[in-house]
Design a protein around this motif. Structure first.
Motif, mmCIF file in Angstrom:
data_model
loop_
_atom_site.group_PDB
_atom_site.id
_atom_site.type_symbol
_atom_site.label_atom_id
_atom_site.label_comp_id
_atom_site.label_asym_id
_atom_site.label_seq_id
_atom_site.Cartn_x
_atom_site.Cartn_y
_atom_site.Cartn_z
ATOM 1 N N ASP A 139 0.799 -0.714 -0.163
ATOM 2 C CA ASP A 139 -0.263 0.606 -0.128
ATOM 3 C C ASP A 139 0.707 1.414 0.237
ATOM 4 O O ASP A 139 1.932 1.601 1.222
ATOM 5 C CB ASP A 139 -0.496 -0.232 1.131
ATOM 6 C CG ASP A 139 -1.830 -0.880 1.234
ATOM 7 O OD1 ASP A 139 -3.115 -0.705 1.152
ATOM 8 O OD2 ASP A 139 -1.231 -2.019 2.156
ATOM 9 N N THR A 174 -3.908 2.180 -2.982
ATOM 10 C CA THR A 174 -5.237 1.693 -2.109
ATOM 11 C C THR A 174 -6.349 2.496 -1.646
ATOM 12 O O THR A 174 -7.425 1.984 -1.001
ATOM 13 C CB THR A 174 -4.926 0.032 -1.153
ATOM 14 O OG1 THR A 174 -3.713 0.454 -0.399
ATOM 15 C CG2 THR A 174 -4.139 -0.321 -2.212
ATOM 16 N N SER A 217 -0.844 3.519 5.676
ATOM 17 C CA SER A 217 0.479 2.848 6.097
ATOM 18 C C SER A 217 0.949 2.442 7.249
ATOM 19 O O SER A 217 1.874 1.433 7.750
ATOM 20 C CB SER A 217 1.219 3.653 5.830
ATOM 21 O OG SER A 217 2.230 3.875 3.894
ATOM 22 N N GLY A 246 -1.852 0.784 8.987
ATOM 23 C CA GLY A 246 -2.809 -0.218 9.015
ATOM 24 C C GLY A 246 -4.329 0.143 9.384
ATOM 25 O O GLY A 246 -4.465 1.350 9.613
ATOM 26 N N THR A 251 5.185 -7.189 3.171
ATOM 27 C CA THR A 251 4.492 -6.254 3.888
ATOM 28 C C THR A 251 3.715 -6.450 4.912
ATOM 29 O O THR A 251 4.098 -7.807 5.582
ATOM 30 C CB THR A 251 3.132 -6.493 2.827
ATOM 31 O OG1 THR A 251 2.138 -5.464 2.824
ATOM 32 C CG2 THR A 251 1.817 -7.464 2.384
ATOM 33 N N ASN A 252 3.195 -5.364 5.830
ATOM 34 C CA ASN A 252 2.716 -5.715 7.249
ATOM 35 C C ASN A 252 1.072 -6.222 6.660
ATOM 36 O O ASN A 252 0.475 -6.023 7.388
ATOM 37 C CB ASN A 252 2.880 -5.278 7.246
ATOM 38 C CG ASN A 252 4.625 -4.435 8.250
ATOM 39 O OD1 ASN A 252 4.939 -5.102 7.803
ATOM 40 N ND2 ASN A 252 5.086 -4.570 9.545
ATOM 41 N N LYS A 253 0.630 -5.711 5.193
ATOM 42 C CA LYS A 253 -1.164 -6.563 5.029
ATOM 43 C C LYS A 253 -1.171 -7.355 5.726
ATOM 44 O O LYS A 253 -0.349 -8.088 5.533
ATOM 45 C CB LYS A 253 -1.098 -5.886 3.673
ATOM 46 C CG LYS A 253 -3.018 -5.676 3.608
ATOM 47 C CD LYS A 253 -2.591 -4.989 1.992
ATOM 48 C CE LYS A 253 -4.319 -4.712 1.407
ATOM 49 N NZ LYS A 253 -3.891 -3.798 1.482
ATOM 50 N N LEU A 280 -6.237 -10.458 2.577
ATOM 51 C CA LEU A 280 -5.886 -9.092 2.001
ATOM 52 C C LEU A 280 -5.266 -8.879 1.088
ATOM 53 O O LEU A 280 -5.439 -8.567 -0.303
ATOM 54 C CB LEU A 280 -5.987 -8.622 2.517
ATOM 55 C CG LEU A 280 -6.984 -8.042 4.078
ATOM 56 C CD1 LEU A 280 -7.390 -7.062 4.762
ATOM 57 C CD2 LEU A 280 -8.660 -7.751 3.225
ATOM 58 N N SER A 281 -3.903 -8.898 1.308
ATOM 59 C CA SER A 281 -2.912 -9.131 -0.044
ATOM 60 C C SER A 281 -3.077 -10.030 -1.131
ATOM 61 O O SER A 281 -2.951 -9.444 -2.152
ATOM 62 C CB SER A 281 -1.522 -9.223 0.557
ATOM 63 O OG SER A 281 -0.923 -8.543 1.320
ATOM 64 N N CYS A 316 4.474 -11.503 3.643
ATOM 65 C CA CYS A 316 2.980 -11.390 5.352
ATOM 66 C C CYS A 316 3.871 -11.114 6.336
ATOM 67 O O CYS A 316 4.298 -12.278 7.312
ATOM 68 C CB CYS A 316 1.431 -11.794 4.086
ATOM 69 S SG CYS A 316 1.464 -11.016 3.195
#
Length: 229
Positions: free
Chosen positions: A9, A15, A45, A47, A109-111, A115-116, A134
């Motif tokens: 993101d 997004t 970013s 969250g 990513t920390n997503k 969802l990623s 992730c």
């Protein structure tokens, strides 16, 4: 440099529009003041918790009511994950150029993974992405270097041969801690607390557009090719 890794993101994919739509819809449904779109953008970013906190600033983040709102936000986002989302302008040509040069690209990513993966599927990027790391894949997330080392390991490359691009201080810290070449994507969702002193992030390079990013990446790849010939 033999690979390029991106934060998701605000770096690879734009997004924000979907997050803004959902947060503002929640405000309307609750009869609350509409949160400014640019303010939401600066929190992407950080969250889901940070974005939902904009709607319910009076609630503690561990309050069951707040957690219920956060889950509702995630459910709404998961159901409509790519309505107004796409890669940043210029990113498709950048990825195509990397692929033509047989340079793998991936995402750290920390997503959450669910969802990623849904996002990559919606944008037809799943098969093109060489590696996706992730939070569920590691014991410590960015800014710890563990996810960076895991991505490099899955690419079968030393971490120092990877470029990492991100739009948050934790991205740059994670890349630096793994001895990667770090690029600060200043076109992304820069957090309010850190956007006024980008030099303090200590990235190897700062870019303001995807066009600049493509130029820097190609410089590094060309330099690498020249050294090895």
């Amino acid at each position: 440099m033999k690979a390029v890794l991106f934060d998701l993101d605000g770096t690879l994919i734009d997004t924000a529009a979907d997050f803004i739509r959902i947060i503002q819809d929640m405000c309307r449904e609750e009869g609350r003041a509409i949160v400014d779109a640019e303010l939401i953008r600066t929190q992407v970013s950080e969250g889901a918790r940070a974005m939902v906190k904009l709607v319910y600033p009076e609630l503690e983040v561990d309050d069951p009511i707040f957690l219920a709102h956060r889950q509702r936000f995630l459910d709404l986002y998961g159901a409509e994950i790519a309505v107004d989302t796409d890669l940043f302008a210029g990113m498709y040509p950048l990825l195509e150029q990397l692929e033509q040069q047989n340079i793998p690209w991936g995402i750290v990513t920390n997503k959450p993974r669910g969802l990623s993966e849904s996002l990559l599927t919606a944008l037809n990027l799943t098969e093109r992405c060489a590696v996706l790391v992730c939070p569920e894949d590691v014991s410590k997330t960015k800014p710890d270097p563990e996810p960076m080392y895991l991505a490099a390991q899955q690419l079968q490359l030393p971490a120092e041969q990877c470029i990492y691009v991100g739009d948050h201080p934790r991205d740059i810290d994670a890349g630096r801690n793994a001895q990667m070449y770090t690029i600060l994507a200043a076109y992304g969702y820069l957090p309010l607390a850190h956007k006024d002193d980008l030099a303090a992030w200590q990235a190897n390079c700062i870019v303001n557009t995807v066009t600049e990013l493509q130029h820097v990446i190609q410089q590094k790849l060309t330099l690498n090719s020249a050294i090895n010939t």
